[in-house]
Design a protein around this motif. Structure first.
Motif, short mmCIF file in Angstrom:
data_model
loop_
_atom_site.label_atom_id
_atom_site.label_comp_id
_atom_site.label_asym_id
_atom_site.label_seq_id
_atom_site.Cartn_x
_atom_site.Cartn_y
_atom_site.Cartn_z
N ASP A 92 29.47 38.56 44.56
CA ASP A 92 29.96 37.19 44.57
C ASP A 92 29.19 36.44 43.48
OD1 ASP A 92 31.33 34.92 45.30
OD2 ASP A 92 29.96 34.40 46.92
N GLU A 93 29.81 35.44 42.88
CA GLU A 93 29.22 34.79 41.71
C GLU A 93 28.89 35.89 40.70
OE1 GLU A 93 29.45 31.69 41.64
OE2 GLU A 93 29.56 31.15 43.73
N THR A 124 34.97 33.54 49.65
CA THR A 124 34.08 34.31 50.55
C THR A 124 34.90 35.12 51.56
OG1 THR A 124 32.60 32.41 50.38
CG2 THR A 124 32.00 34.11 51.96
N GLY A 138 28.18 28.36 44.94
CA GLY A 138 28.59 28.94 46.21
C GLY A 138 28.30 28.12 47.46
#
Ligand SMILES: Nc1ncnc2c1ncn2[C@@H]1O[C@H](COP(=O)(O)OP(=O)(O)OP(=O)(O)O)[C@@H](O)[C@H]1O
Ligand SMILES: [Mg+2]
Length: 464
Positions: A190-191, A92, A341
């Motif tokens: 993200d992911e 992150t 996450g």
């Protein structure tokens, strides 16, 4: 042009700005090489703006993790990045820091778009942006489905520099010309492999069309199946690829399985609760129905427990997520909604009440413990029907899931200094059990338990 406020690197003696910062208490728990095996770079070597450095140090980040060391300097050159690193190793901040660095605070435009697949993850990621950007005066907005569109429209009338959210809602806002992405140079997924699954891909492609042609695309995940190749070829320009996953599973997470019949699962869970030293645990089921049924059973057994899944009201989901994060209760039963996450450092035990269907899901689930190189265990309840799946997951991840021993060495998952007592049923819980209280709505009764969990997480465990 981004605001360039470049302090000298760490070789200078000018450290007065650091003395006023208030980082959280130092975390002395042991850490594995998953986060300690760095080249020795410092955040101060990265030519970051000082007000951003202040936020980084005040968050308690002393040194960059391996993925941060690799990704941040490259991302700052505005090159596209495709990065793969293990769960909980700081991806992150690896995209938030370069995104914040590129924001010009004086400009009233969205300058970074950070996309994530779930609402809870969006809330968490926006919080990281706010924490790291605390001294910059950056305006961060989070937007997801399940909330009132009108509120988002009102908010977008004010200044927003960084927009974090789930794809559907952002596309909605961009399509209505409310979210202006025309000067947004940074696009982060993200992911990313989840965002490129068939349900999301068309939305991602439509969203990209709202951004300028000159943009930086960054993809992060712990898992990158073939699915990503297509997107890479179509939408990324000569991306810098980082892969810090020679092995896939975390060194700090020990994995066990218990082979049993379906009808023995609840009894087995009860035994685990009474024997293990759970700081906080996440228990995964394969359907929302089973989540609710199990949460009810766990409550009846007298243990502090809440649940969350995608069919719940968003306000309830948020409440459960917030309370669990703050240690208000010890055990969370959930579906794969919270598989990716989610970062709760106090979680030291993950239980797959139902064994997952594929290796990626398994990896992300067990990665909810052992955050930032800490210790944890994952316990899989495995039935006859799961036997081939278990084998396949082991093969695909190149890992060993061992039969559960009669005694699990606490040194494998409990930080030194924590209490050596397993979680106990409280009187409140036992009377709730008699009154048949539902699993949702227990927060106040469990406050005591949760506070203890939090203290243990910080290595200040007290005996009950
Ligand atoms: N440099 C650092 N120093 C100390 N702690 C850090 C540092 N970077 C990140 N962390 C902490 O590590 C934890 C995990 O970080 P993060 O959630 O970014 O991991 P991740 O790689 O995205 O994991 P996942 O694959 O599960 O999403 C967070 O609690 C974060 O605050
Ligand atoms: Mg992450």
């Amino acid at each position: 042009m981004a605001h360039q406020q470049r302090p000298a690197p760490s070789t200078t003696n000018d450290t007065a700005w650091k003395s006023g910062l208030r980082p959280p208490p130092k975390d002395f728990r042991p850490q594995t090489e998953d986060v300690t095996a760095t080249k020795g770079m410092d955040f101060e070597d990265m030519f970051l703006r000082r007000d951003l450095l202040m936020g980084i140090f005040e968050a308690g980040f002393e040194k960059p993790s391996p993925i941060q060391e690799e990704a941040i300097p490259i991302a700052l050159t505005k090159r596209d990045v495709l990065a793969r690193a293990k769960n909980g190793t700081g991806k992150t901040a690896a995209f938030v820091i370069p995104s914040l660095q590129q924001v010009d605070i004086t400009k009233n435009k969205i300058q970074a778009l950070l996309l994530v697949p779930t609402r809870e993850l969006a809330l968490q990621t926006s919080q990281v942006c706010k924490t790291l950007g605390k001294h910059m005066g950056v305006q961060v907005m989070v937007t997801t489905g399940g909330t009132t569109l009108k509120d988002d429209i009102m908010r977008l009338g004010e200044v927003v520099h960084v927009l974090v959210g789930t794809p559907g809602r952002i596309l909605d806002l961009a399509g209505k010309n409310v979210a202006d992405l025309s000067e947004c140079p940074v696009f982060v997924m993200d992911e990313a492999d989840k965002l490129l699954s068939p349900e999301f891909t068309p939305v991602m492609e439509q969203l990209l069309a709202y951004l300028p042609k000159e943009r930086q695309v960054m993809l992060f995940s712990a898992t990158f199946p073939m699915i990503v190749k297509d997107f890479k070829g179509k939408h990324m320009r000569n991306p810098y690829e980082i892969n810090l996953m020679e092995e896939l599973t975390l060194r700090g997470v020990t994995q066990y399985y218990a082979y049993l019949e379906e009808k023995q699962k609840v009894h087995c869970l009860n035994t685990l609760f009474s024997k293990l030293q759970i700081n906080q645990s996440i228990i995964f089921c394969n359907s929302t129905n089973r989540v609710e049924l199990l949460a009810k059973k766990v409550t009846e057994l007298g243990y502090s427990c809440f649940y969350s899944h995608a069919k719940m009201l968003q306000s309830h989901r948020n409440r459960v997520f917030h309370d669990f994060r703050h240690g208000a209760f010890r055990n969370l039963v959930c579906s794969d909604l919270l598989t990716r996450g989610i970062d709760i450092q106090a979680v030291n035990v993950v239980i797959n009440f139902d064994f997952p269907k594929n290796a990626e899901t398994y990896l992300h689930r067990i990665g909810r413990s052992g955050r930032f190189g800490h210790l944890g265990i994952a316990i899989n309840l495995v039935t006859y029907e799961d036997r081939f799946n278990l084998y396949r997951v082991e093969q695909e991840l190149g890992t060993e899931i061992m039969p559960i021993p009669s005694v699990i060495d606490r040194g494998l998952y409990v930080a030194p200094g924590a209490t050596d007592e397993p979680q106990q049923k409280t009187q409140q819980q036992q009377s709730q059990q008699r009154n048949g209280a539902p699993a949702y709505g227990q927060a106040q009764a469990q406050q005591q338990n949760g506070r203890q969990a939090q203290q243990q997480a910080q290595g200040q465990a007290q005996r009950r």
